[in-house]
Design a protein around this motif. Structure first.
Motif, PDB file in Angstrom:
ATOM      1  N   ILE A 113     -22.131  22.115  -2.567  1.00  0.00           N
ATOM      2  CA  ILE A 113     -22.529  23.053  -3.602  1.00  0.00           C
ATOM      3  C   ILE A 113     -23.675  23.873  -3.034  1.00  0.00           C
ATOM      4  O   ILE A 113     -24.601  23.332  -2.440  1.00  0.00           O
ATOM      5  N   VAL A 114     -23.588  25.182  -3.212  1.00  0.00           N
ATOM      6  CA  VAL A 114     -24.627  26.086  -2.732  1.00  0.00           C
ATOM      7  C   VAL A 114     -25.173  26.843  -3.940  1.00  0.00           C
ATOM      8  O   VAL A 114     -24.410  27.297  -4.792  1.00  0.00           O
ATOM      9  N   CYS A 115     -26.501  26.969  -4.002  1.00  0.00           N
ATOM     10  CA  CYS A 115     -27.143  27.713  -5.083  1.00  0.00           C
ATOM     11  C   CYS A 115     -28.142  28.693  -4.485  1.00  0.00           C
ATOM     12  O   CYS A 115     -28.816  28.380  -3.510  1.00  0.00           O
ATOM     13  N   ASN A 116     -28.247  29.863  -5.094  1.00  0.00           N
ATOM     14  CA  ASN A 116     -29.266  30.812  -4.660  1.00  0.00           C
ATOM     15  C   ASN A 116     -30.476  30.729  -5.594  1.00  0.00           C
ATOM     16  O   ASN A 116     -30.462  29.999  -6.589  1.00  0.00           O
ATOM     17  N   GLY A 117     -31.503  31.471  -5.285  1.00  0.00           N
ATOM     18  CA  GLY A 117     -32.722  31.446  -6.085  1.00  0.00           C
ATOM     19  C   GLY A 117     -32.566  32.025  -7.472  1.00  0.00           C
ATOM     20  O   GLY A 117     -33.403  31.811  -8.337  1.00  0.00           O
ATOM     21  N   LYS A 130     -30.170  26.169 -18.398  1.00  0.00           N
ATOM     22  CA  LYS A 130     -30.298  27.616 -18.612  1.00  0.00           C
ATOM     23  C   LYS A 130     -30.597  28.354 -17.311  1.00  0.00           C
ATOM     24  O   LYS A 130     -30.411  29.556 -17.224  1.00  0.00           O
ATOM     25  N   ARG A 131     -31.062  27.623 -16.313  1.00  0.00           N
ATOM     26  CA  ARG A 131     -31.416  28.254 -15.038  1.00  0.00           C
ATOM     27  C   ARG A 131     -30.206  28.448 -14.131  1.00  0.00           C
ATOM     28  O   ARG A 131     -30.098  29.441 -13.426  1.00  0.00           O
ATOM     29  N   TYR A 132     -29.284  27.489 -14.136  1.00  0.00           N
ATOM     30  CA  TYR A 132     -28.145  27.524 -13.219  1.00  0.00           C
ATOM     31  C   TYR A 132     -26.867  27.913 -13.938  1.00  0.00           C
ATOM     32  O   TYR A 132     -26.710  27.698 -15.128  1.00  0.00           O
ATOM     33  N   ARG A 133     -25.924  28.474 -13.173  1.00  0.00           N
ATOM     34  CA  ARG A 133     -24.593  28.805 -13.703  1.00  0.00           C
ATOM     35  C   ARG A 133     -23.594  28.775 -12.549  1.00  0.00           C
ATOM     36  O   ARG A 133     -23.949  29.033 -11.396  1.00  0.00           O
ATOM     37  N   TRP A 134     -22.356  28.435 -12.870  1.00  0.00           N
ATOM     38  CA  TRP A 134     -21.305  28.402 -11.852  1.00  0.00           C
ATOM     39  C   TRP A 134     -20.759  29.803 -11.654  1.00  0.00           C
ATOM     40  O   TRP A 134     -20.438  30.506 -12.611  1.00  0.00           O
ATOM     41  N   ARG A 135     -20.645  30.210 -10.391  1.00  0.00           N
ATOM     42  CA  ARG A 135     -20.030  31.491 -10.018  1.00  0.00           C
ATOM     43  C   ARG A 135     -19.174  31.219  -8.795  1.00  0.00           C
ATOM     44  O   ARG A 135     -19.595  31.433  -7.672  1.00  0.00           O
ATOM     45  N   GLU A 136     -17.978  30.750  -9.016  1.00  0.00           N
ATOM     46  CA  GLU A 136     -17.095  30.386  -7.911  1.00  0.00           C
ATOM     47  C   GLU A 136     -16.586  31.642  -7.202  1.00  0.00           C
ATOM     48  O   GLU A 136     -16.449  32.705  -7.813  1.00  0.00           O
ATOM     49  N   HIS A 137     -16.314  31.496  -5.917  1.00  0.00           N
ATOM     50  CA  HIS A 137     -15.758  32.586  -5.130  1.00  0.00           C
ATOM     51  C   HIS A 137     -15.117  32.009  -3.880  1.00  0.00           C
ATOM     52  O   HIS A 137     -15.626  31.058  -3.305  1.00  0.00           O
ATOM     53  N   GLU A 138     -14.009  32.579  -3.469  1.00  0.00           N
ATOM     54  CA  GLU A 138     -13.326  32.147  -2.247  1.00  0.00           C
ATOM     55  C   GLU A 138     -13.928  32.864  -1.050  1.00  0.00           C
ATOM     56  O   GLU A 138     -14.422  33.971  -1.165  1.00  0.00           O
ATOM     57  N   GLY A 139     -13.840  32.234   0.096  1.00  0.00           N
ATOM     58  CA  GLY A 139     -14.272  32.867   1.324  1.00  0.00           C
ATOM     59  C   GLY A 139     -15.688  32.482   1.718  1.00  0.00           C
ATOM     60  O   GLY A 139     -16.370  31.718   1.039  1.00  0.00           O
ATOM     61  N   ARG A 140     -16.120  33.030   2.838  1.00  0.00           N
ATOM     62  CA  ARG A 140     -17.453  32.753   3.371  1.00  0.00           C
ATOM     63  C   ARG A 140     -18.415  33.822   2.892  1.00  0.00           C
ATOM     64  O   ARG A 140     -18.179  35.008   3.075  1.00  0.00           O
ATOM     65  N   GLY A 141     -19.479  33.395   2.279  1.00  0.00           N
ATOM     66  CA  GLY A 141     -20.460  34.346   1.797  1.00  0.00           C
ATOM     67  C   GLY A 141     -21.446  33.693   0.864  1.00  0.00           C
ATOM     68  O   GLY A 141     -21.562  32.465   0.813  1.00  0.00           O
ATOM     69  N   TRP A 154     -23.897  34.663  -3.035  1.00  0.00           N
ATOM     70  CA  TRP A 154     -24.225  35.569  -4.135  1.00  0.00           C
ATOM     71  C   TRP A 154     -25.650  36.084  -3.962  1.00  0.00           C
ATOM     72  O   TRP A 154     -26.564  35.327  -3.662  1.00  0.00           O
ATOM     73  N   ARG A 155     -25.844  37.387  -4.161  1.00  0.00           N
ATOM     74  CA  ARG A 155     -27.178  37.988  -4.172  1.00  0.00           C
ATOM     75  C   ARG A 155     -27.172  39.118  -5.189  1.00  0.00           C
ATOM     76  O   ARG A 155     -26.348  40.025  -5.118  1.00  0.00           O
ATOM     77  N   ASN A 156     -28.092  39.038  -6.133  1.00  0.00           N
ATOM     78  CA  ASN A 156     -28.192  40.054  -7.198  1.00  0.00           C
ATOM     79  C   ASN A 156     -26.871  40.288  -7.910  1.00  0.00           C
ATOM     80  O   ASN A 156     -26.523  41.419  -8.246  1.00  0.00           O
ATOM     81  N   GLY A 157     -26.110  39.205  -8.123  1.00  0.00           N
ATOM     82  CA  GLY A 157     -24.846  39.300  -8.849  1.00  0.00           C
ATOM     83  C   GLY A 157     -23.683  39.842  -8.038  1.00  0.00           C
ATOM     84  O   GLY A 157     -22.613  40.071  -8.576  1.00  0.00           O
ATOM     85  N   ILE A 158     -23.878  40.050  -6.739  1.00  0.00           N
ATOM     86  CA  ILE A 158     -22.828  40.585  -5.873  1.00  0.00           C
ATOM     87  C   ILE A 158     -22.495  39.556  -4.794  1.00  0.00           C
ATOM     88  O   ILE A 158     -23.395  38.970  -4.190  1.00  0.00           O
ATOM     89  N   TRP A 159     -21.198  39.359  -4.546  1.00  0.00           N
ATOM     90  CA  TRP A 159     -20.759  38.445  -3.491  1.00  0.00           C
ATOM     91  C   TRP A 159     -20.849  39.170  -2.152  1.00  0.00           C
ATOM     92  O   TRP A 159     -20.267  40.232  -1.957  1.00  0.00           O
ATOM     93  N   ILE A 160     -21.596  38.601  -1.222  1.00  0.00           N
ATOM     94  CA  ILE A 160     -21.782  39.195   0.096  1.00  0.00           C
ATOM     95  C   ILE A 160     -21.081  38.300   1.107  1.00  0.00           C
ATOM     96  O   ILE A 160     -21.448  37.138   1.264  1.00  0.00           O
ATOM     97  N   PHE A 167     -30.911  34.284   3.594  1.00  0.00           N
ATOM     98  CA  PHE A 167     -29.947  34.317   2.499  1.00  0.00           C
ATOM     99  C   PHE A 167     -30.551  33.731   1.221  1.00  0.00           C
ATOM    100  O   PHE A 167     -30.090  34.019   0.123  1.00  0.00           O
ATOM    101  N   GLY A 168     -31.561  32.876   1.369  1.00  0.00           N
ATOM    102  CA  GLY A 168     -32.236  32.303   0.206  1.00  0.00           C
ATOM    103  C   GLY A 168     -31.390  31.343  -0.604  1.00  0.00           C
ATOM    104  O   GLY A 168     -31.475  31.339  -1.831  1.00  0.00           O
ATOM    105  N   VAL A 169     -30.565  30.532   0.064  1.00  0.00           N
ATOM    106  CA  VAL A 169     -29.726  29.578  -0.659  1.00  0.00           C
ATOM    107  C   VAL A 169     -30.101  28.160  -0.262  1.00  0.00           C
ATOM    108  O   VAL A 169     -30.712  27.926   0.776  1.00  0.00           O
ATOM    109  N   ARG A 170     -29.749  27.242  -1.134  1.00  0.00           N
ATOM    110  CA  ARG A 170     -29.925  25.812  -0.855  1.00  0.00           C
ATOM    111  C   ARG A 170     -28.552  25.160  -0.918  1.00  0.00           C
ATOM    112  O   ARG A 170     -27.747  25.470  -1.783  1.00  0.00           O
ATOM    113  N   VAL A 171     -28.314  24.239   0.009  1.00  0.00           N
ATOM    114  CA  VAL A 171     -27.033  23.544   0.090  1.00  0.00           C
ATOM    115  C   VAL A 171     -27.229  22.109  -0.377  1.00  0.00           C
ATOM    116  O   VAL A 171     -28.162  21.433   0.051  1.00  0.00           O
ATOM    117  N   TYR A 172     -26.353  21.681  -1.280  1.00  0.00           N
ATOM    118  CA  TYR A 172     -26.413  20.337  -1.843  1.00  0.00           C
ATOM    119  C   TYR A 172     -25.096  19.618  -1.571  1.00  0.00           C
ATOM    120  O   TYR A 172     -24.063  20.255  -1.353  1.00  0.00           O
TER     121      TYR A 172
END
Length: 85
Positions: free
Chosen positions: A26-30, A64-75, A77-83, A47-52
């Motif tokens: 599981i990866v989470c950004n700030g 209230k701080r965290y939310r799931w935003r699943e996405h396929e591929g390598r990258g 999330w930053r400012n609501g955009i998948w990079i 990238f400012g992410v933490r891996v768990y």
């Protein structure tokens, strides 16, 4: 009897190998966006992410701080955009 024992051992070793190769994290950004990854990626510090580990869960107080935003591929999330990288 020897054949049955060999079959059981072969099946057990196949299960053990598949269990060790099937890793997920599981990866989470700030910003609180979290997603699952099936393969280990090299996330750079900027990238400012933490891996768990896959069994990580946020505490009820952090719901209230965290939310799931699943996405396929390598990258990531930053400012609501998948990079992708």
């Amino acid at each position: 009897m020897k054949i049955i024992i060999k079959c059981v051992l072969a099946a057990a070793s196949m299960i053990a190998v598949s269990a060790t190769t099937a890793s997920a994290e599981i990866v989470c950004n700030g910003e609180g966006d979290c997603w699952h990854v099936r393969e280990r990626h090299a996330y750079r510090p900027e990238f400012g992410v933490r891996v768990y580990s896959d069994d990580w869960r946020w505490a009820d107080a952090d719901a209230k701080r965290y939310r799931w935003r699943e996405h396929e591929g390598r990258g990531y999330w930053r400012n609501g955009i998948w990079i992708e990288f």
